[in-house]
Design an enzyme around this catalytic site. Structure first.
Site, mmCIF file in Angstrom:
data_model
loop_
_atom_site.group_PDB
_atom_site.id
_atom_site.type_symbol
_atom_site.label_atom_id
_atom_site.label_comp_id
_atom_site.label_asym_id
_atom_site.label_seq_id
_atom_site.Cartn_x
_atom_site.Cartn_y
_atom_site.Cartn_z
ATOM 1 N N LYS A 1 -2.802 4.955 -2.552
ATOM 2 C CA LYS A 1 -3.729 5.777 -1.774
ATOM 3 C C LYS A 1 -4.092 6.991 -2.630
ATOM 4 O O LYS A 1 -3.223 7.572 -3.288
ATOM 5 C CB LYS A 1 -3.050 6.250 -0.480
ATOM 6 C CG LYS A 1 -2.803 5.122 0.504
ATOM 7 C CD LYS A 1 -4.117 4.628 1.082
ATOM 8 C CE LYS A 1 -3.871 3.740 2.276
ATOM 9 N NZ LYS A 1 -5.137 3.255 2.844
ATOM 10 N N ASP B 1 -13.654 -1.675 3.138
ATOM 11 C CA ASP B 1 -12.723 -1.802 4.259
ATOM 12 C C ASP B 1 -13.440 -1.228 5.483
ATOM 13 O O ASP B 1 -14.070 -1.960 6.264
ATOM 14 C CB ASP B 1 -11.423 -1.045 3.899
ATOM 15 C CG ASP B 1 -10.418 -0.936 5.040
ATOM 16 O OD1 ASP B 1 -10.734 -1.340 6.170
ATOM 17 O OD2 ASP B 1 -9.297 -0.423 4.813
ATOM 18 N N GLU C 1 -10.942 0.717 -3.333
ATOM 19 C CA GLU C 1 -11.243 0.417 -1.933
ATOM 20 C C GLU C 1 -11.892 1.616 -1.244
ATOM 21 O O GLU C 1 -11.377 2.738 -1.335
ATOM 22 C CB GLU C 1 -9.923 0.029 -1.243
ATOM 23 C CG GLU C 1 -10.047 -0.540 0.146
ATOM 24 C CD GLU C 1 -8.679 -0.951 0.712
ATOM 25 O OE1 GLU C 1 -7.738 -1.192 -0.078
ATOM 26 O OE2 GLU C 1 -8.548 -1.001 1.941
ATOM 27 N N LYS D 1 -1.089 -1.041 -4.448
ATOM 28 C CA LYS D 1 -2.284 -0.256 -4.097
ATOM 29 C C LYS D 1 -1.852 1.186 -3.884
ATOM 30 O O LYS D 1 -0.889 1.445 -3.155
ATOM 31 C CB LYS D 1 -2.911 -0.847 -2.842
ATOM 32 C CG LYS D 1 -3.848 0.043 -2.063
ATOM 33 C CD LYS D 1 -4.532 -0.759 -0.962
ATOM 34 C CE LYS D 1 -4.595 0.019 0.340
ATOM 35 N NZ LYS D 1 -5.200 -0.781 1.415
ATOM 36 N N SER E 1 0.871 -1.172 0.000
ATOM 37 C CA SER E 1 0.000 0.000 0.000
ATOM 38 C C SER E 1 0.911 1.227 0.000
ATOM 39 O O SER E 1 1.711 1.388 0.924
ATOM 40 C CB SER E 1 -0.871 -0.037 1.260
ATOM 41 O OG SER E 1 -1.570 1.172 1.415
ATOM 42 N N ASP F 1 -7.090 3.097 -3.042
ATOM 43 C CA ASP F 1 -7.789 3.137 -1.753
ATOM 44 C C ASP F 1 -8.018 4.601 -1.378
ATOM 45 O O ASP F 1 -7.068 5.356 -1.179
ATOM 46 C CB ASP F 1 -6.947 2.431 -0.679
ATOM 47 C CG ASP F 1 -7.670 2.336 0.669
ATOM 48 O OD1 ASP F 1 -8.801 2.858 0.788
ATOM 49 O OD2 ASP F 1 -7.097 1.742 1.602
ATOM 50 N N GLY G 1 -3.767 -4.003 6.133
ATOM 51 C CA GLY G 1 -2.734 -3.697 7.122
ATOM 52 C C GLY G 1 -3.030 -2.389 7.822
ATOM 53 O O GLY G 1 -3.809 -1.567 7.318
ATOM 54 N N LYS H 1 -9.486 -6.899 8.119
ATOM 55 C CA LYS H 1 -8.431 -6.507 9.053
ATOM 56 C C LYS H 1 -8.807 -7.081 10.413
ATOM 57 O O LYS H 1 -9.932 -6.862 10.885
ATOM 58 C CB LYS H 1 -8.330 -4.984 9.157
ATOM 59 C CG LYS H 1 -7.783 -4.327 7.896
ATOM 60 C CD LYS H 1 -7.705 -2.828 8.031
ATOM 61 C CE LYS H 1 -7.127 -2.217 6.770
ATOM 62 N NZ LYS H 1 -7.310 -0.742 6.729
HETATM 63 O O1 OSB Z 1 -7.059 1.729 4.571
HETATM 64 O O2 OSB Z 1 -5.824 0.043 4.344
HETATM 65 C C1 OSB Z 1 -6.030 1.157 4.852
HETATM 66 C C2 OSB Z 1 -2.984 2.245 6.899
HETATM 67 C C3 OSB Z 1 -3.596 2.882 7.957
HETATM 68 C C4 OSB Z 1 -4.972 2.975 7.967
HETATM 69 C C5 OSB Z 1 -5.729 2.436 6.925
HETATM 70 C C6 OSB Z 1 -5.118 1.773 5.874
HETATM 71 C C7 OSB Z 1 -3.715 1.718 5.851
HETATM 72 C C8 OSB Z 1 -2.958 1.119 4.760
HETATM 73 C C9 OSB Z 1 -1.573 0.652 5.079
HETATM 74 O O3 OSB Z 1 -3.343 1.051 3.612
HETATM 75 C C10 OSB Z 1 -1.411 -0.805 4.981
HETATM 76 C C11 OSB Z 1 -0.092 -1.228 5.574
HETATM 77 O O4 OSB Z 1 0.900 -1.168 4.839
HETATM 78 O O5 OSB Z 1 -0.054 -1.622 6.758
HETATM 79 MG MG MG Z 2 -8.249 0.632 3.218
#
Ligand code: OSB
Ligand code: MG
Length: 374
Positions: free
Chosen positions: A163, A238, A213, A161, A135, A188, A290, A262
């Site tokens: 952001k 999510d 996402e 992925k 991510s 995402d 994550g 998660k």
């Molecule tokens: O939406 O998946 C998410 C991190 C913090 C809060 C929300 C998210 C995330 C990530 C990071 O996308 C995923 C990771 O590398 O741990």
């Molecule tokens: Mg997410």
């Protein structure tokens, strides 16, 4: 399993580089670790709440309070047959899934150690390696994002992925897609858009994304069904999905075609197991998300990802992407083909670095049963 002692710790860990999402930038993690001592054996869990209530309603501090005032005193001294006896003990506590998950997962770890099996095996895991994606946080400009993607692909990661947020979306995705026409690519938004943005979100259909996402509100399953009916890209939920009932509602409404699981958000391994089974029965792929976890949360994610419903690469990646020094040994490593080999030794399959944890602990709460042996 007789619960003899519980230790709640807050540790501080600095991320190697800041992580930006549509709701903010994280530099430093304030992580809660739960240690449960049962039958003389220590099991560890991690609370994945953020420092502020931006992703969900919980924070490091609310979880500290819920565990200290309601969960730990309730569990101490009890005898459980298995970790899956834990959820009914906290069913009267509404919400606070991440606080519950930290404790429940520590119990699963302890149970695996007591039984002498790997956590993956105890959960019913079927694979000896899991597929990994990364991510990537929001960047200053598309060129620097393309460079990051290049680096991650060279490390072997199977899915990228990105952001996104309004103003830092279409051009960034377009630049990455142009450079890498064939990779598994997803985005995402962490709830940064609303239904007025449908026309804009439709333009992402150009990019053959694996999924989009959580584009809309964190608590709005219904709005996502309106959106999914109008975009070709598969929506993945999510933030909206806290339990199997939510997952079933989203599937029935056709609000999404994929679900991110998660452990913290769904309150622990028991609910995660139910959710992946329900999704699998209905042909909905799931993958492991994550929360910038330390090695302990990461090891739990790896074990969960071996369950059969987890058919897409997750966000669980190498320790060294996040930390100079992780709190488990060995650190989580990723193979050249973008997989993590699942440990086969009992428990998490990684050693918890107690000395390092002590060094970075900033506060602690202990509960000790009166007739405890340890
Ligand atoms: O939406 O998946 C998410 C991190 C913090 C809060 C929300 C998210 C995330 C990530 C990071 O996308 C995923 C990771 O590398 O741990
Ligand atoms: Mg997410």
């Amino acid at each position: 399993m007789k619960i003899e002692a519980i230790v709640l710790r807050e540790i501080h860990m600095r991320l190697k580089s800041p992580f930006e999402t549509s709701f903010g930038i994280t530099h430093d993690r304030r992580i809660l670790l739960v240690e449960v001592v049962a039958d003389g054996i220590s099991g560890w869990g991690e609370v994945t709440a953020g420092e502020s209530p931006a992703y969900n309603a919980e924070t490091t501090d609310t979880a500290w309070l819920i565990i200290s005032d309601f969960i730990a005193p309730n569990l101490l001294g009890k005898s459980l047959l298995t970790a899956s006896d834990f959820p009914p003990l906290v069913a009267h506590i509404r919400g606070n899934e991440m606080a519950k998950s930290g404790m429940e997962n520590a119990l699963w770890h302890a149970e695996a150690l007591i039984k002498g099996v790997s956590l993956s095996k105890l959960l019913g895991g079927m694979t000896d390696e899991i597929a990994c994606g990364v991510s990537l946080g929001i960047r200053e400009n598309p060129q620097s994002l393309v460079k990051r993607v290049q680096e991650e692909l060279r490390s072997g990661y199977q899915r990228i992925k990105l952001k996104i947020k309004p103003g830092k979306d279409y051009d960034f995705v377009a630049a990455v897609r142009k450079e890498f026409p064939d990779i598994l690519l997803s985005v995402d938004a962490n709830s940064a858009y609303n239904l007025d943005d449908v026309a804009h979100l439709k333009t992402f259909d150009d990019f053959s994304l694996l999924m989009m996402e959580q584009p809309l509100s964190w608590d709005d399953i219904y709005a996502h069904c309106k959106l999914q009916a109008q975009v070709k890209t598969a929506i993945c939920l999510d933030e909206c999905i806290y339990n199997t009932r939510h997952a079933l509602a989203a599937i029935e409404l056709k609000s999404c075609r994929i679900i991110n699981i998660k452990l913290g958000r769904v309150s622990g391994h028991s609910e995660a197991k139910l959710m992946q089974a329900a999704c699998r029965e209905r042909g909905i792929p799931v993958w492991c998300g994550g929360m910038l976890e330390s090695g302990i949360g990461r090891a739990h994610n790896i074990a969960m990802s071996t369950l059969p419903g987890f058919s897409l690469p997750g966000d669980v990646s190498a320790s060294q992407r996040y930390w100079n020094e992780d709190i488990i040994e060995p650190a989580v490593e990723v193979t050249a083909k973008g997989t993590i080999r699942v440990p086969v030794s009992p428990g998490l399959g990684y050693t918890v670095k107690r000395d390092l944890i002590e060094k970075i602990t900033v506060r602690r709460n202990n509960w000790m049963a009166k007739n405890a042996t340890t």
